[in-house]
Design an enzyme around this catalytic site. Structure first.
Site, mmCIF file in Angstrom:
data_model
loop_
_atom_site.group_PDB
_atom_site.id
_atom_site.type_symbol
_atom_site.label_atom_id
_atom_site.label_comp_id
_atom_site.label_asym_id
_atom_site.label_seq_id
_atom_site.Cartn_x
_atom_site.Cartn_y
_atom_site.Cartn_z
ATOM 1 N N SER A 1 -53.800 -6.165 -30.832
ATOM 2 C CA SER A 1 -54.758 -7.273 -30.937
ATOM 3 C C SER A 1 -54.903 -8.026 -29.620
ATOM 4 C CB SER A 1 -54.310 -8.251 -32.044
ATOM 5 O OG SER A 1 -52.983 -8.665 -31.832
ATOM 6 N N THR B 1 -94.148 -28.899 -50.161
ATOM 7 C CA THR B 1 -93.236 -28.320 -51.142
ATOM 8 C C THR B 1 -93.882 -26.992 -51.501
ATOM 9 O OG1 THR B 1 -94.335 -29.256 -53.076
ATOM 10 C CG2 THR B 1 -92.634 -30.611 -52.078
ATOM 11 N N HIS B 2 -93.082 -25.978 -51.699
ATOM 12 C CA HIS B 2 -93.588 -24.609 -51.920
ATOM 13 C C HIS B 2 -94.462 -24.153 -50.758
ATOM 14 C CE1 HIS B 2 -92.417 -25.207 -56.193
ATOM 15 N NE2 HIS B 2 -92.880 -26.429 -55.977
ATOM 16 N N SER C 1 -94.705 -11.017 -24.567
ATOM 17 C CA SER C 1 -94.706 -9.662 -25.114
ATOM 18 C C SER C 1 -94.969 -8.696 -23.971
ATOM 19 C CB SER C 1 -95.802 -9.541 -26.169
ATOM 20 O OG SER C 1 -96.222 -8.196 -26.284
ATOM 21 N N LYS D 1 -99.181 -13.474 -25.848
ATOM 22 C CA LYS D 1 -98.118 -13.905 -26.754
ATOM 23 C C LYS D 1 -97.112 -14.861 -26.125
ATOM 24 C CE LYS D 1 -97.040 -12.537 -30.327
ATOM 25 N NZ LYS D 1 -96.633 -11.371 -31.089
ATOM 26 N N ASN E 1 -93.542 -16.001 -27.733
ATOM 27 C CA ASN E 1 -92.719 -15.785 -28.924
ATOM 28 C C ASN E 1 -91.507 -16.722 -28.971
ATOM 29 O OD1 ASN E 1 -94.369 -13.652 -29.772
ATOM 30 N ND2 ASN E 1 -93.240 -12.188 -28.512
ATOM 31 N N GLU F 1 -85.668 -17.630 -33.357
ATOM 32 C CA GLU F 1 -85.467 -16.447 -34.209
ATOM 33 C C GLU F 1 -84.025 -15.958 -34.117
ATOM 34 O OE1 GLU F 1 -88.535 -13.530 -33.269
ATOM 35 O OE2 GLU F 1 -89.989 -15.132 -33.226
ATOM 36 N N TYR G 1 -46.802 -12.210 -45.315
ATOM 37 C CA TYR G 1 -47.636 -11.699 -44.234
ATOM 38 C C TYR G 1 -47.939 -10.210 -44.421
ATOM 39 C CZ TYR G 1 -49.344 -10.268 -39.698
ATOM 40 O OH TYR G 1 -50.135 -9.750 -38.702
ATOM 41 N N GLN H 1 -54.373 -9.807 -39.288
ATOM 42 C CA GLN H 1 -54.758 -9.780 -37.879
ATOM 43 C C GLN H 1 -56.284 -9.842 -37.728
ATOM 44 O OE1 GLN H 1 -52.486 -7.584 -34.837
ATOM 45 N NE2 GLN H 1 -54.195 -6.144 -34.835
ATOM 46 N N LYS I 1 -58.644 -13.315 -36.699
ATOM 47 C CA LYS I 1 -58.977 -13.948 -35.416
ATOM 48 C C LYS I 1 -60.395 -13.666 -34.928
ATOM 49 C CE LYS I 1 -54.862 -12.704 -34.473
ATOM 50 N NZ LYS I 1 -54.293 -13.075 -35.789
HETATM 51 N N1 ARG Z 1 -51.051 -9.671 -34.046
HETATM 52 C C1 ARG Z 1 -50.508 -10.138 -35.262
HETATM 53 C C2 ARG Z 1 -51.565 -10.907 -36.057
HETATM 54 O O1 ARG Z 1 -52.539 -11.224 -35.471
HETATM 55 C C3 ARG Z 1 -49.357 -11.047 -34.977
HETATM 56 C C4 ARG Z 1 -48.392 -11.150 -36.081
HETATM 57 C C5 ARG Z 1 -47.672 -9.875 -36.231
HETATM 58 N N2 ARG Z 1 -46.605 -9.950 -37.159
HETATM 59 C C6 ARG Z 1 -46.049 -8.870 -37.642
HETATM 60 N N3 ARG Z 1 -45.080 -9.043 -38.465
HETATM 61 N N4 ARG Z 1 -46.409 -7.661 -37.317
HETATM 62 O O2 ARG Z 1 -51.464 -11.174 -37.201
#
Ligand code: ARG
Length: 462
Positions: free
Chosen positions: A26, A159-160, A281, A287, A289, A294, A321, A326, A329
């Site tokens: 990660s 409205t509408h 365009s 045009k 745009n 958008e 956990y 992971q 994030k």
């Molecule tokens: N990269 C992991 C995460 O984002 C960190 C935690 C990892 N913990 C583990 N027991 N492997 O969740």
């Protein structure tokens, strides 16, 4: 992968599969937690020192090392490049050992990456929420500036998507201001639940070292410590809340974008986007745009998608956990980036928007939008509203057949459909009168809107 680059080599004798190593990693995205990881590590180190687990000398050495790593990381983006670490936690720890030797290997005493990552993410998110609250205020400010510089401008209200009643342009601006005001409140509310310290929960059962968690929390600016170690390392509801708050911001920005897009068409023609935020365009020379708006509308879907990813990722997980987490994030980071950028672009669009006041006034003065006023006039003459509504409906049909607006009919014509109508009827049908009567709290009368603008302006200062 060499043993120095991961944190769990001892148990393993076989080589990891290259493809899996990449899949598992990660560091490519969680390096954004770098500063938070170092900060939390310093606090953990202080916790270990106060608990007598580390000597003062060891703690000082570790903290100095962490500070050096932080300085280098912040000064040089290349510090993170071409390094095959599993995640930001192994990166910081390896750099520490590289820098100060074996003492660095004591830092992980009494903690797990499970409480570490939860702590880092909460620290990061707390700042992100604060940033976002500020960012929300920039389109809010732009809306107020726009409203204040076009106080007399009107729009047809729909409205509408059918013409309904005239409104002040400033009233339309304030509608979006209110939505964004609630968005700010939602973020502030979400922050309360983000700002809780998981560190000290260790892997899942709690730490076996006498670390004073309250004091670690104080050092990191957390309001409180988590009450249950299993929950602390395994829930990501605070991420869901953040992305939900972001999703509602996107709903609001997307609706604003849609209004701006249609009001900028030749068919409506009330607004014109600045060249600064429009595109041409490649084929059609005429045009202009509204790509900026958008894209804001389009990007809403991506933030909603992150919310769905998070909920789906969490729903079947056994305690505590699991590596599935992971995935949290990128959803959080991209939501933050997307919402922040869209807020900025929207503010720029608003700051450069031209209002075609004449065209909007014409539109607001036609299309029988004063029909409700005529019904109210009859009510004032003692006719029950239901009957008045019916009568005005017939007058509107008559006017449509004649190709005239209500105020263009003669009193005689109107009287032929309702004997209660007298010469004073016309005063009640003017645009000014139509707007002016909406004078209760929340209404579009000029006095109310002026007051509402002042209240809104003041609320931004808090
Ligand atoms: N990269 C992991 C995460 O984002 C960190 C935690 C990892 N913990 C583990 N027991 N492997 O969740």
């Amino acid at each position: 992968m060499s043993d120095s680059k991961n944190l769990w080599g001892g148990r393993f004798t076989g080589e990891a599969d290259r493809g899996f190593v990449d899949f598992n990693r990660s560091f490519g995205f969680d390096r954004r937690l770098f500063a938070a990881d170092v900060r939390a590590s310093v606090a953990h180190c202080n916790g270990l020192a106060s608990a007598g687990v580390l000597t003062d000398e060891e703690a000082t050495k570790i903290i100095r090392g962490l500070q050096t790593i932080l300085d280098r990381g912040l000064a040089d983006a290349g510090y993170f490049d071409n390094l095959e670490f599993e995640d930001v936690h192994s990166f910081v720890e390896s750099r520490l050992v590289e820098l100060i030797g074996d003492t660095g290997r004591k830092l992980h005493t009494g903690r797990s990456r499970n409480d570490q990552v939860a702590t880092d993410l909460r620290l990061w998110l707390r700042d992100a929420v604060d940033d976002l609250v500020l960012n929300v205020s920039s389109p809010q400010e732009a809306l107020l500036d726009l409203a204040e510089s076009h106080l007399s401008a009107v729009l047809p209200g729909y409205t509408h998507l059918q013409r309904a009643q005239p409104i002040l342009f400033a009233h339309w601006c304030l509608a979006y201001f209110e939505m964004l005001a609630r968005d700010r409140e939602r973020l502030a509310n979400c922050r309360k639940r983000v700002n809780v310290l998981p560190l000290g929960s260790a892997a899942l059962a709690g730490t076996s070292y006498p670390i004073d968690r309250e004091s670690v929390a104080r050092e990191l600016g957390f309001d409180s410590v988590s009450r249950n170690s299993i929950d602390a390392v395994s829930d990501r509801d605070f991420c869901v809340e953040f992305v939900s708050a972001g999703s509602l911001i996107m709903v609001h920005l997307s609706r604003l974008a849609e209004d701006i897009i249609i009001y900028s068409t030749a068919e409506f023609g009330f607004f014109e986007l600045s060249d600064a935020v429009a595109t041409g365009s490649s084929l059609m020379p005429q045009k202009k745009n509204p790509d900026s708006m958008e894209l804001v509308r389009g990007k809403a879907g991506r933030v909603f998608g992150h919310g769905t990813s998070l909920l789906t990722m969490l729903k079947g997980l056994p305690l505590a956990y699991n590596k599935d987490m992971q995935e949290d994030k990128e959803a959080v980071f991209d939501s933050f980036d997307t919402v922040s950028t869209c807020l900025g672009v929207t503010a720029t669009v608003l700051r450069n928007l031209s209002i075609n006041k004449e065209r909007a006034r014409d539109a607001a003065s036609t299309g029988y939008m004063n029909a409700t006023e005529l019904a109210d006039y009859l009510v004032r003459k003692g006719i029950p509203f239901r009957e008045a509504h019916e009568t005005v409906g017939r007058i509107v049909v008559h006017a449509i057949r004649r190709g005239l607006e209500l105020q263009e009919l003669s009193v005689e014509e109107m009287r032929s459909l309702s004997a209660s109508i007298e010469d004073d009827v016309f005063e009640g049908l003017s645009l000014e009168r139509t707007l002016g009567t909406k004078s209760q709290i929340g209404g579009t009368s000029p006095e109310r809107v002026t007051d509402a603008l002042a209240v809104a302006r003041k609320s931004l200062l808090i």
